[in-house]
Design a protein around this motif. Structure first.
Motif, PDB file in Angstrom:
ATOM      1  N   ALA A  68       1.303  23.339  89.519  1.00 35.72           N
ATOM      2  CA  ALA A  68       0.222  23.468  90.494  1.00 35.72           C
ATOM      3  C   ALA A  68       0.648  22.889  91.830  1.00 35.72           C
ATOM      4  CB  ALA A  68      -1.029  22.753  89.987  1.00 35.72           C
ATOM      5  N   ARG A  69       1.393  21.794  91.780  1.00 32.15           N
ATOM      6  CA  ARG A  69       1.827  21.161  93.029  1.00 32.15           C
ATOM      7  C   ARG A  69       3.009  21.891  93.624  1.00 32.15           C
ATOM      8  NH1 ARG A  69       1.964  20.270  97.087  1.00 32.15           N
ATOM      9  NH2 ARG A  69       1.888  18.424  98.395  1.00 32.15           N
ATOM     10  N   ALA A  70       3.818  22.546  92.774  1.00 33.85           N
ATOM     11  CA  ALA A  70       5.059  23.158  93.258  1.00 33.85           C
ATOM     12  C   ALA A  70       4.811  24.469  93.989  1.00 33.85           C
ATOM     13  CB  ALA A  70       6.030  23.376  92.098  1.00 33.85           C
ATOM     14  N   VAL A  71       3.671  25.158  93.733  1.00 34.34           N
ATOM     15  CA  VAL A  71       3.469  26.444  94.402  1.00 34.34           C
ATOM     16  C   VAL A  71       3.102  26.271  95.878  1.00 34.34           C
ATOM     17  CG1 VAL A  71       2.825  27.718  92.329  1.00 34.34           C
ATOM     18  CG2 VAL A  71       1.054  26.635  93.702  1.00 34.34           C
ATOM     19  N   ALA A  72       2.704  25.050  96.283  1.00 38.05           N
ATOM     20  CA  ALA A  72       2.401  24.827  97.696  1.00 38.05           C
ATOM     21  C   ALA A  72       3.492  23.938  98.287  1.00 38.05           C
ATOM     22  CB  ALA A  72       1.053  24.150  97.836  1.00 38.05           C
ATOM     23  N   ASP A  73       3.595  23.934  99.641  1.00 39.87           N
ATOM     24  CA  ASP A  73       4.683  23.129 100.194  1.00 39.87           C
ATOM     25  C   ASP A  73       4.284  21.658 100.337  1.00 39.87           C
ATOM     26  OD1 ASP A  73       3.425  22.796 102.725  1.00 39.87           O
ATOM     27  OD2 ASP A  73       3.968  24.863 103.178  1.00 39.87           O
ATOM     28  N   GLU A  74       5.269  20.852 100.777  1.00 37.43           N
ATOM     29  CA  GLU A  74       5.127  19.393 100.719  1.00 37.43           C
ATOM     30  C   GLU A  74       3.926  18.877 101.497  1.00 37.43           C
ATOM     31  OE1 GLU A  74       7.907  20.915 101.618  1.00 37.43           O
ATOM     32  OE2 GLU A  74       9.328  20.455 100.021  1.00 37.43           O
ATOM     33  N   LEU A  75       3.647  19.501 102.651  1.00 37.84           N
ATOM     34  CA  LEU A  75       2.631  18.929 103.535  1.00 37.84           C
ATOM     35  C   LEU A  75       1.267  19.573 103.356  1.00 37.84           C
ATOM     36  CD1 LEU A  75       4.752  18.546 106.750  1.00 37.84           C
ATOM     37  CD2 LEU A  75       4.153  16.817 105.075  1.00 37.84           C
ATOM     38  N   ASP A  76       1.124  20.418 102.344  1.00 39.45           N
ATOM     39  CA  ASP A  76      -0.145  21.099 102.108  1.00 39.45           C
ATOM     40  C   ASP A  76      -1.133  20.106 101.499  1.00 39.45           C
ATOM     41  OD1 ASP A  76      -2.238  22.684 101.388  1.00 39.45           O
ATOM     42  OD2 ASP A  76      -0.999  24.332 100.683  1.00 39.45           O
ATOM     43  N   GLU A  77      -1.994  19.562 102.358  1.00 30.76           N
ATOM     44  CA  GLU A  77      -2.877  18.496 101.898  1.00 30.76           C
ATOM     45  C   GLU A  77      -3.903  19.014 100.893  1.00 30.76           C
ATOM     46  OE1 GLU A  77      -5.750  16.667 104.464  1.00 30.76           O
ATOM     47  OE2 GLU A  77      -6.204  15.644 102.601  1.00 30.76           O
ATOM     48  N   GLN A  78      -4.336  20.254 101.098  1.00 32.07           N
ATOM     49  CA  GLN A  78      -5.318  20.828 100.188  1.00 32.07           C
ATOM     50  C   GLN A  78      -4.738  20.968  98.778  1.00 32.07           C
ATOM     51  OE1 GLN A  78      -6.806  24.445 101.830  1.00 32.07           O
ATOM     52  NE2 GLN A  78      -8.807  24.187 100.904  1.00 32.07           N
ATOM     53  N   ALA A  79      -3.467  21.412  98.722  1.00 37.21           N
ATOM     54  CA  ALA A  79      -2.814  21.548  97.424  1.00 37.21           C
ATOM     55  C   ALA A  79      -2.642  20.183  96.774  1.00 37.21           C
ATOM     56  CB  ALA A  79      -1.467  22.236  97.586  1.00 37.21           C
ATOM     57  N   ALA A  80      -2.344  19.158  97.595  1.00 35.90           N
ATOM     58  CA  ALA A  80      -2.200  17.807  97.057  1.00 35.90           C
ATOM     59  C   ALA A  80      -3.511  17.337  96.442  1.00 35.90           C
ATOM     60  CB  ALA A  80      -1.767  16.848  98.168  1.00 35.90           C
ATOM     61  N   ARG A  81      -4.624  17.634  97.140  1.00 35.97           N
ATOM     62  CA  ARG A  81      -5.936  17.245  96.621  1.00 35.97           C
ATOM     63  C   ARG A  81      -6.264  17.988  95.327  1.00 35.97           C
ATOM     64  NH1 ARG A  81     -10.139  18.294 101.048  1.00 35.97           N
ATOM     65  NH2 ARG A  81      -8.415  18.372 102.520  1.00 35.97           N
ATOM     66  N   PHE A  82      -5.935  19.295  95.332  1.00 31.20           N
ATOM     67  CA  PHE A  82      -6.191  20.109  94.148  1.00 31.20           C
ATOM     68  C   PHE A  82      -5.419  19.560  92.946  1.00 31.20           C
ATOM     69  CE2 PHE A  82      -4.929  23.927  91.619  1.00 31.20           C
ATOM     70  CZ  PHE A  82      -6.175  24.198  91.102  1.00 31.20           C
ATOM     71  N   ALA A  83      -4.120  19.269  93.165  1.00 32.07           N
ATOM     72  CA  ALA A  83      -3.304  18.726  92.085  1.00 32.07           C
ATOM     73  C   ALA A  83      -3.848  17.372  91.631  1.00 32.07           C
ATOM     74  CB  ALA A  83      -1.855  18.594  92.545  1.00 32.07           C
ATOM     75  N   ALA A  84      -4.350  16.575  92.589  1.00 33.17           N
ATOM     76  CA  ALA A  84      -4.888  15.257  92.240  1.00 33.17           C
ATOM     77  C   ALA A  84      -6.121  15.397  91.349  1.00 33.17           C
ATOM     78  CB  ALA A  84      -5.232  14.478  93.509  1.00 33.17           C
ATOM     79  N   LEU A 136     -15.823  14.700  91.070  1.00 35.96           N
ATOM     80  CA  LEU A 136     -14.591  15.039  91.789  1.00 35.96           C
ATOM     81  C   LEU A 136     -14.804  16.076  92.886  1.00 35.96           C
ATOM     82  CD1 LEU A 136     -11.938  15.114  88.930  1.00 35.96           C
ATOM     83  CD2 LEU A 136     -12.213  13.423  90.714  1.00 35.96           C
ATOM     84  N   PHE A 137     -15.752  16.999  92.687  1.00 34.99           N
ATOM     85  CA  PHE A 137     -15.930  18.082  93.657  1.00 34.99           C
ATOM     86  C   PHE A 137     -16.209  17.558  95.078  1.00 34.99           C
ATOM     87  CE2 PHE A 137     -18.356  21.400  95.813  1.00 34.99           C
ATOM     88  CZ  PHE A 137     -17.495  22.474  95.683  1.00 34.99           C
ATOM     89  N   PRO A 138     -17.195  16.654  95.253  1.00 38.13           N
ATOM     90  CA  PRO A 138     -17.432  16.152  96.616  1.00 38.13           C
ATOM     91  C   PRO A 138     -16.216  15.434  97.198  1.00 38.13           C
ATOM     92  CG  PRO A 138     -19.211  15.524  95.153  1.00 38.13           C
ATOM     93  CD  PRO A 138     -18.134  16.066  94.296  1.00 38.13           C
ATOM     94  N   LEU A 139     -15.506  14.650  96.353  1.00 39.46           N
ATOM     95  CA  LEU A 139     -14.322  13.934  96.841  1.00 39.46           C
ATOM     96  C   LEU A 139     -13.261  14.909  97.327  1.00 39.46           C
ATOM     97  CD1 LEU A 139     -13.712  11.087  94.252  1.00 39.46           C
ATOM     98  CD2 LEU A 139     -14.285  10.853  96.653  1.00 39.46           C
ATOM     99  N   ALA A 140     -13.143  16.051  96.653  1.00 39.23           N
ATOM    100  CA  ALA A 140     -12.060  16.976  96.965  1.00 39.23           C
ATOM    101  C   ALA A 140     -12.379  17.852  98.174  1.00 39.23           C
ATOM    102  CB  ALA A 140     -11.755  17.852  95.757  1.00 39.23           C
TER     103      ALA A 140
END
Lengths: 247, 218
Positions: free
Chosen positions: A139-155, B211-215
Motif C-alpha cells: 500500500a505504501r509502495a504504490v505511492a511515492d515518498e512524499l505522498d502525504e495522503q498515501a502515508a496517512r492511508f498506510a498509517a 480513524l476516519f476524522p484523523l485521516a
C-alpha cells in the motif's frame, strides 16, 4: 526525566557507532551459542537448535510491528513524514523476521511433526500477520515518498492491522490448536528449559534484537534519504521550469 | 442525525442512478455462487458443509469489489471534498457512507441467499441466518468503506483493496462461516462465534469512526 531523554538522544545519535559492533558481537555469540555451547536436545536432536533463531525472530518481529503501530499514530497526529519513514523501515524488518520465523518453523516442523505446514492456530495467525504487513508495504509502495495522503492511508491500515491482531489470535485459536504451548516463560522457579539453553536463548534474543534495530536504522535512513532526494528533485524541476519561463 | 440521513440518502441516490456498479456486484455474486457449485459439485449430495464458506467468500469479494468504485466516483466527482467542507463532523460523513454501502450490499446478499435457496433446496432465508448476515456485513463494510474512501485517490487501488482488506477480515470470515454452519444445524455451539461476530462489528465500526476524522482532517 529530561536526563533520561538526553541519554536516549545521545544513544540514538551514536547508533552508527554502537549498533554495528554490538550487533556483530551479538549475532556471533548467537551462532556460537546455538551451534556449540547449547546441549543437544535428547528427543528432537540438532534440529531443536533452530529455537535460538525461531523464537527471538518472532519477538523481534513483534517489536518491529509495535514500532510500526506507534509510528503510524505519529503519522496521523503530526503529519510528519519522518514517522512514515520509521514505520516503513520497521514494517520491512518485521516482515523479514516473520518470514524467518515461518521458514525456520517449517524446517523444524518437518522432522518433528512430519509436515512443513499445518493449520495450527499459532502458525495460521503468524501467516495472517505476515500477509497484513506485506499488504502494508504494498500500500505504501504504490505511492511515492512524499505522498502525504498515501502515508496517512498506510498509517490507518497499519493501526487497524495492529488492533486486529488480538481478534485474529482469538478467532484462530478457537478454530485450531497444535503448536506447543509456550514453555520458555513458564515461571522463574521451575524453568522448563535447562539453564544452558536458556542462556543461549537470551543471547539469541539480544543478538537478533540488535540486528533488527540496526536493520531498522539503516532502512529508516535510506527512506529519509529517498524523501530528501525527492524534495531536491522537485525543487530542481521547479527551478528548471522557472528558468525556461525566464528565457 | 439528520446529517447522517442526508449522507445516506445522497449515497443511495447516487448508487441508484449509477445502478451499473451495484448490479455488477450482484451479478458477480450470483455467478460466483454458480462457479462454486460447479467447482465443488454442490449439486450432488449434501451441500450444507460447504455452503457457508461459499456464501461468505462470495459476500466478502462482492463487498470489497463494490466499495471501491463508489468511493472512487465520489473522489473524482469532487463530492468527497465538498462533503468535507460541510460544517458537520467527519464521523457523520463516514457513518452515512458506511450505512449506504451496508444497505446496498445487504440487498445484493439477500438476493444471493434467495437464489441459493432455490438452487440448493435449503432454506437460507431464516431469521438466524439473516441476523448473522446483517451483523457480519456491518462488520466488514465498516472497514472496506474506510479503506476504499481513504484509498480512492491512490494508484492501483482496484487491485490493492482486496489485498489490504481480506487479511484483516480473517476473524470475521471464520466467525461468520461457523455461525452460519451452526444456523444450518451442522454444529452445536454457536455462542462464541456469534459473540465474535458482534465484537468484530463493534470493533471495526468504532475503530473506523475514530480513524476516519484523523485521516481526512486537512
Amino acid at each position: 526525566m529530561s536526563a533520561l531523554v538526553r541519554l536516549a538522544g545521545r544513544i540514538f545519535a551514536a547508533r552508527w557507532v554502537l549498533l554495528p559492533p554490538l550487533t556483530g558481537a551479538g549475532v556471533l555469540a548467537l551462532i556460537v551459542g546455538a551451534l556449540v555451547v547449547a546441549p543437544r536436545e535428547v528427543i528432537e536432536g540438532d534440529v531443536q537448535r533452530l529455537l535460538y533463531l525461531h523464537f527471538p525472530a518472532i519477538l523481534a518481529a513483534y517489536l518491529a510491528f509495535a514500532i510500526v503501530f506507534v509510528a503510524s499514530i505519529g503519522v496521523l497526529l503530526t503529519r510528519d513524514l519522518r514517522w512514515d519513514a520509521l514505520a516503513r523501515a520497521a514494517a520491512g524488518v518485521g516482515v523479514l523476521f516473520t518470514g524467518v520465523t515461518l521458514g525456520t518453523g517449517m524446517f523444524w516442523g518437518k522432522p518433528i511433526w512430519g509436515v512443513y505446514w499445518t493449520w495450527d492456530a499459532r502458525l495460521t495467525s503468524t501467516l495472517v500477520l505476515f500477509l497484513i504487513y506485506i499488504a502494508y508495504l504494498l500500500a505504501r509502495a504504490v505511492a511515492d515518498e512524499l505522498d502525504e495522503q498515501a502515508a496517512r492511508f498506510a498509517a490507518v491500515f497499519a493501526i487497524i492491522g495492529a488492533l486486529d491482531i488480538p481478534l485474529i489470535m482469538m478467532s484462530v485459536r478457537w478454530w485450531r490448536t497444535l503448536h506447543p504451548q509456550p514453555i520458555v516463560m513458564r515461571g522463574l522457579e521451575r524453568p522448563a528449559l535447562p539453564l544452558e539453553m536458556l542462556v543461549v536463548l537470551v543471547v539469541g534474543f539480544a543478538g537478533i534484537t540488535l540486528l533488527a534495530l540496526w536493520l531498522m536504522a539503516l532502512r529508516g535512513e535510506a527512506e529519509r534519504l529517498a524523501q530528501r532526494t525527492a524534495v531536491l528533485r522537485a525543487a530542481l524541476d521547479r527551478a528548471e521550469l522557472h528558468n525556461a519561463g525566464g528565457v | 442525525m439528520s446529517a447522517v440521513r442526508a449522507v445516506i440518502a445522497n449515497d443511495l441516490r447516487l448508487a441508484w442512478r449509477d445502478r451499473a456498479g451495484w448490479t455488477t456486484a450482484g451479478a458477480f455474486a450470483v455467478i460466483a455462487v454458480l462457479l462454486y457449485s460447479f467447482a465443488f459439485d454442490l449439486a450432488v449430495g449434501d451441500p450444507r458443509p460447504l455452503l457457508p464458506g461459499v456464501l461468505w467468500t462470495t459476500f466478502l469479494f462482492a463487498g470489497v469489489f463494490a466499495s471501491a468504485p463508489s468511493a472512487q466516483r465520489d473522489v473524482e466527482g469532487g463530492t468527497f471534498d465538498a462533503l468535507l467542507l460541510a460544517p458537520v463532523d467527519p464521523v457523520v460523513i463516514y457513518l452515512g457512507k458506511a450505512t449506504a454501502n451496508l444497505i446496498a450490499l445487504l440487498v445484493v446478499e439477500f438476493a444471493v441467499l434467495a437464489v441459493a435457496t432455490i438452487l440448493f433446496g435449503i432454506m437460507l432465508l431464516t431469521a438466524p441466518i439473516a441476523g448473522i448476515v446483517i451483523v457480519g456485513t456491518a462488520g466488514f463494510v465498516s472497514l472496506t468503506t474506510l479503506l476504499a474512501t481513504l484509498g480512492a485517490s491512490m494508484r492501483a487501488r482496484g487491485m490493492l483493496l482486496p489485498v489490504l482488506a481480506l487479511p484483516l477480515l480473517v476473524p470475521l470470515l471464520l466467525a461468520a462461516v461457523r455461525a452460519t454452519s451452526a444456523a444450518l444445524g451442522l454444529e452445536a455451539g454457536t455462542a462464541p462465534w456469534t459473540l465474535l461476530l458482534g465484537v468484530f462489528a463493534l470493533w471495526s465500526t468504532l475503530i473506523a469512526a475514530i480513524l476516519f476524522p484523523l485521516a481526512v482532517e486537512r
